[in-house]
Design an enzyme around this catalytic site. Structure first.
Site, PDB file in Angstrom:
ATOM      1  N   LYS B 290     -22.371  42.404  21.219  1.00 34.78           N
ATOM      2  CA  LYS B 290     -23.257  41.843  22.227  1.00 34.78           C
ATOM      3  C   LYS B 290     -23.222  40.319  22.104  1.00 34.78           C
ATOM      4  CE  LYS B 290     -27.679  43.212  24.263  1.00 34.78           C
ATOM      5  NZ  LYS B 290     -28.848  44.078  24.181  1.00 34.78           N
ATOM      6  N   GLU B 374     -40.111  57.198  26.839  1.00 34.83           N
ATOM      7  CA  GLU B 374     -41.520  57.146  27.243  1.00 34.83           C
ATOM      8  C   GLU B 374     -42.188  58.511  27.178  1.00 34.83           C
ATOM      9  OE1 GLU B 374     -39.044  55.774  28.954  1.00 34.83           O
ATOM     10  OE2 GLU B 374     -39.422  53.634  28.755  1.00 34.83           O
ATOM     11  N   ARG B 402     -42.006  57.511  33.830  1.00 38.12           N
ATOM     12  CA  ARG B 402     -41.263  58.549  33.119  1.00 38.12           C
ATOM     13  C   ARG B 402     -42.181  59.561  32.415  1.00 38.12           C
ATOM     14  NH1 ARG B 402     -35.678  56.968  31.493  1.00 38.12           N
ATOM     15  NH2 ARG B 402     -34.763  56.783  33.564  1.00 38.12           N
TER      16      ARG B 402
END
Lengths: 630, 630
Positions: B290, B374, B402
């Site tokens: 990254k 979630e 969610r």
């Protein structure tokens, strides 16, 4: 009635202090008790209806859990709680079993208010690992050293929450034991690659033994020559790093024990003792036979999953499946899909419940049973729709709640065309709070550009389904109740989005939709007999609310809306606000559902909330007197 | 500016026909192009803000995908689409990159209406496998033989949908390729056992090679004597049945390739070609770094995940994080939790975004980062609550969608006490449709017994949080917007659930809550200058609506409600219906949000929906003239 030895005396099941006394019984006596429990289950469920096969499969497992753990200090969390009847019997509720699933009786699911041994409510699937992880962490914070045990079926293992929980609980190294009750099927035939994987494990020899045997054999491989020695060493290293962490569950971070014969008490108890010794996340894989001990259920466990009353000797359910909104939906969908190969049908492990078995028989290549995975079902449908297919997802109202975000994010924002066949919309009866279809209206109306149909008969259902598929765009739902149509109205009309049933000179309008229209229609007759005249408005396309509708209804002096939905976010609330914003100066009131609805017959629940014809007529009579005074 | 060879001529990036021309470039030229893309990304994001580190990590991967697949006939599905900037550049949108995330500019996520190469909308995580599975099935039905490729980050792999999709797509044997972009972190530091497992894989040698080497070595083990021969055979059998199906992904049914160096174009292309050869579910594990190529981002990728503008040379963001509702929430929660060890904080991979880093620093043992999960977060909280802990789940409004079912089934039905800190409630700006916090009010109000607070300042937020934890029961939400407070009102009062700001003899009442109150307050001054007098009602506990409130507001002749929420199921709708049911005879109107909100600044979006002080004043002026006429 069997007898058991307690403190040297012979006692019956109801004289045992449960679950404590289980620990004092010999294995032999436990076997007797298992037999008695099986008889009790068969006798009871034949009278009350309920979940038979799954409970027959967990008799020994449940007993073994209660012999090896100390509930309620140790916490036992049942996933999809309908496998908890044996647990209820073994925690002192045998005498109440005959009240199962009846109003004010024992719940068909674990319910903390019913017993301290019922740790957590569980009507929906795949929640137990998350709950257990939370409980185990609370115990850690509180310095308690008790155990937390989650018992989950292989069907429930397909729900994404399980995976989210595995990821978290193994990371936390929570002191919890997951017992997989693997009966090789969820509700009916299981689907998915995980099931295939579990089957491989089921059919493997006992896993711990395999490991040991391999290690022993490895030690016996002779080391001959340098090059070979290197090879052997490499092989050994690879074996150590792979075989010793082999199963998916070990990859996720569990200690894996199994597979264990779930009908062998000694083997079960050995596994429980071993599982307790680690104080880390342990996964115990137990093989059970659904319907064990009752031949008709063993042979056809799918039919004995959730059943009505049945005849014990023949095994025949008293009430045949017969026609229902589900079958009407399923059959019409087949008709349409035969002529249009864009139509795909999707179910989340509810092929029979939603009437999609017809689709499966006729067009199996376009039927998708995705497992207990409503989130995936909706987004998968989004993928299909993005390519020009027309996906139809048949799902119970209560389970659709799992996919709220996917409906917004993967369907509605992109304007994709998905048709929802929402079954069990409204009150469902004996399953109680966890299964009521009370939230689909607020849930769906909150999503921009959604269309909702709510037919009042099979015939209308067919029209609505066709409209939903061909005349609408985007997210479209057709919602209908559990069970069969009740149609006392005989109104000979073409299908229309809404319909007035007018008397002469009535200044009162009653609005409703879905099955409640039938009640309203009957109430109109009752009131008419009392000289009270009412017009009716039946909505069929219930959302969005047609532009001209508000102006039409504003002609009435009094408007009352009867609605089988939770009150907040309902259609009657929206109409109320629209009337206010349009400066309506008549009276408006609405009757809908508030709070969670406990188990009872559908009729009893509708009555409680004022949604039967008698209650509707009473309500209008009183309003009528008040309006007369005003 | 680099030059590339096309048909023998030197051309610049903008003269290439993308993505087709990528296939004609030499690997050497691809390297140049990767460099140019990296510069473009750093330059652009330093000016526009956005997701930098994740995109720097996928430059070679994205190029390799477009060199080996034929978009848009082959479908590329990006999970959490913020890693799709390189994809946008390589599909002909380099020239528009400077408009990224601005009103009418390029979206920060894939958007089908923007380009045929953007297969599917993806702002929320973990959806790509489900989408790809649907697309692959549609292709099968339609007799198409194109590929479907899902690109997913390791962070997104923690979402339960991924597992549901793996279970289904491998069962279907869908022709789809999943590329795991494994940069060993989701948004910040990754959590969970899956991440640990992926790290093990990352650090293994190339897996396919290992298998081959082992098989070769096995063949070299000499067979000496009978007993040993048996041992060796057993070992070989075990190795075949285990090593050859070793990874979790193979257990789920994928063909696994990897790990592959995601910055080595040749290795990537080899893997792509191999993946294409199977026509079954293939899982390609690609290791990336990254922030690759920009040192500040490589060193601290978490900070460069989603960022504001920054100075390229120093790497310093221009705008420091500073105070915000998130930090005010996070700091106050620490204050309370220090004095009460029942309080536990939960985040779903948003520790920094929700201000929980303070909690992590001070009370790490009671902070739970559950990953992008979630559903699990809420049910895990239910487990904690059932044991007497007080869980506080800090979550963005849009992601809470969610967990709608879990809020109902695992919290509300059981009456468990869960406090939600709902961040980014309301309009969020540049992230656009997928991230707007528009649905928490209808979602939560539909759930029986829920309480919602919506503070208008940091100070109120603290009061509300304390109330939510100590004065309320059951499911309680405190919702607040993204960013910093704007408080032009200086009303010196104690905290109260609602508050009137009264002028003399005004017959108009303006109702609002949350940050919109500040706009309404400013509008009051503007109107006052025009001689139009208004009273204000600020709601702080916005739900349930206090019993006496309706009667208080009915004293006014004109009521207008300004609300930063989607219109259906909003508080203003409920008040509208309550006024109607109470036979209010004045005028009522409401201004809220309809439809999905596209990307723009928050200010611009508020303006569009009539929720800025100027628009509010305009609205009231017009109503005031109309009311004068009436």
């Amino acid at each position: 009635m069997n007898e058991y030895i307690k403190n040297g005396n012979r006692v019956t099941l109801s004289e045992l202090s449960l679950p404590e006394d289980l620990k004092k019984l010999s294995v032999q006596q436990c076997w007797y008790l298992c037999g008695e429990i099986r008889n009790m289950l068969i006798n009871t469920v034949s009278k009350t209806g309920g979940h038979l096969a799954s409970n027959l499969g967990v008799v020994e497992l449940t007993m073994s859990i209660h012999r090896n753990f100390n509930s309620p200090d140790d916490k036992i969390v049942w996933d999809v709680g309908h496998q908890a009847y044996v647990h209820k019997i073994l925690t002192g509720r045998a005498d109440m079993l005959s009240t199962l699933r009846q109003e004010n009786g024992l719940s068909g699911f674990p319910k903390p208010e019913e017993s301290p041994h019922d740790t957590f409510i569980s009507g929906h699937s795949s929640t137990s690992l998350s709950v257990a992880c939370g409980i185990a962490e609370a115990m850690r914070i509180q310095g308690k050293e008790n155990y937390t045990v989650a018992v989950i079926g292989d069907g429930a293992m397909t729900g994404g929450m399980v995976y989210e929980a595995m990821n978290n609980c193994c990371y936390l190294q929570s002191n919890m034991i997951v017992i997989l009750n693997d009966n090789n099927m969820s509700i009916s035939k299981s689907v998915g690659s995980l099931e295939k994987y579990l089957t491989t494990l089921r059919n493997s020899e006992e896993y711990l033994d395999t490991k040991r045997r391999v290690e022993k054999n490895l030690a016996q491989i002779p080391v001959v020559g340098n090059k070979v020695a290197k090879s052997v060493k490499q092989v050994k290293d690879v074996i150590k790093s792979t075989i010793l962490e082999k199963t998916l569950f070990e990859d996720m971070g569990f200690i894996y024990l199994g597979p264990i014969d779930g009908h062998n008490l000694r083997e079960l108890e050995q596994a429980m003792r071993m599982a307790k010794s680690f104080h880390k996340p342990v996964f115990v894989h137990v093989k059970t036979i659904k319907g064990k001990g009752y031949l008709p259920a063993e042979k056809n466990p799918g039919e004995y999953h959730g059943i009505s009353k049945f005849d014990i000797r023949t095994g025949n359910p008293e009430v045949s499946a017969g026609d229902s909104y589900s079958t009407a939906f399923g059959k019409e969908l087949v008709n349409l899909a035969k002529k249009d190969d864009r139509i795909c049908a999707i179910t989340a492990a509810m092929k029979y419940g939603t009437g999609l078995q017809y689709f499966g028989r006729e067009i199996p290549e376009r039927l998708y049973d995705v497992g207990i995975a409503e989130q995936h079902a909706v987004t998968f449908a989004g993928g299909l729709a993005s390519m020009g297919q027309i996906p139809v997802f048949a799902v119970y109202s209560t389970f659709l709640q799992r996919a709220y975000d996917q409906l917004i994010h993967d369907i509605a924002i992109g304007g994709l065309h998905l048709v929802l066949g929402i079954d069990r919309a409204g009150i469902v009866g004996e399953d109680g709070e966890t299964h009521q279809g009370m939230f689909d209206v607020p849930m769906l109306t909150s999503i921009p550009n959604t269309v909702i149909y709510s037919p009042s008969s099979y015939n209308e259902l067919k029209h609505c389904l066709k409209n939903a598929i061909y005349d609408e765009k985007g997210l479209v739902a057709v919602r209908y109740p559990r069970g069969a149509e009740e149609v006392s109205f005989h109104i000979n009309t073409e299908y229309s989005e809404y319909m007035f049933v007018k008397n002469n000179k009535s200044d009162t309008l009653i609005i409703s939709y879905g099955r409640i229209f039938n009640e309203v229609y009957k109430a109109q007759s009752l009131l008419s007999a009392d000289g009270i005249s009412c017009d009716l408005l039946k909505l069929t396309k219930i959302f969005p609310i047609a532009d001209n509708l508000i102006h039409e209804i504003m002609q009435y002096k009094h408007i009352v809306f009867f609605e089988e939905s939770t009150e907040n976010g309902s259609i009657s609330e929206k109409i109320g606000s629209l009337l206010m914003e349009s400066c309506y100066r008549g009276s408006y009131s609405r009757v809908s559902v508030n709070g969670f609805i406990k188990q009872s017959s559908v009729k009893s629940a509708l009555d409680k909330f004022g949604l039967t014809c008698d209650k509707i007529a009473d309500y209008i009579r009183i309003r009528s007197i008040e309006n007369g005074k005003a």
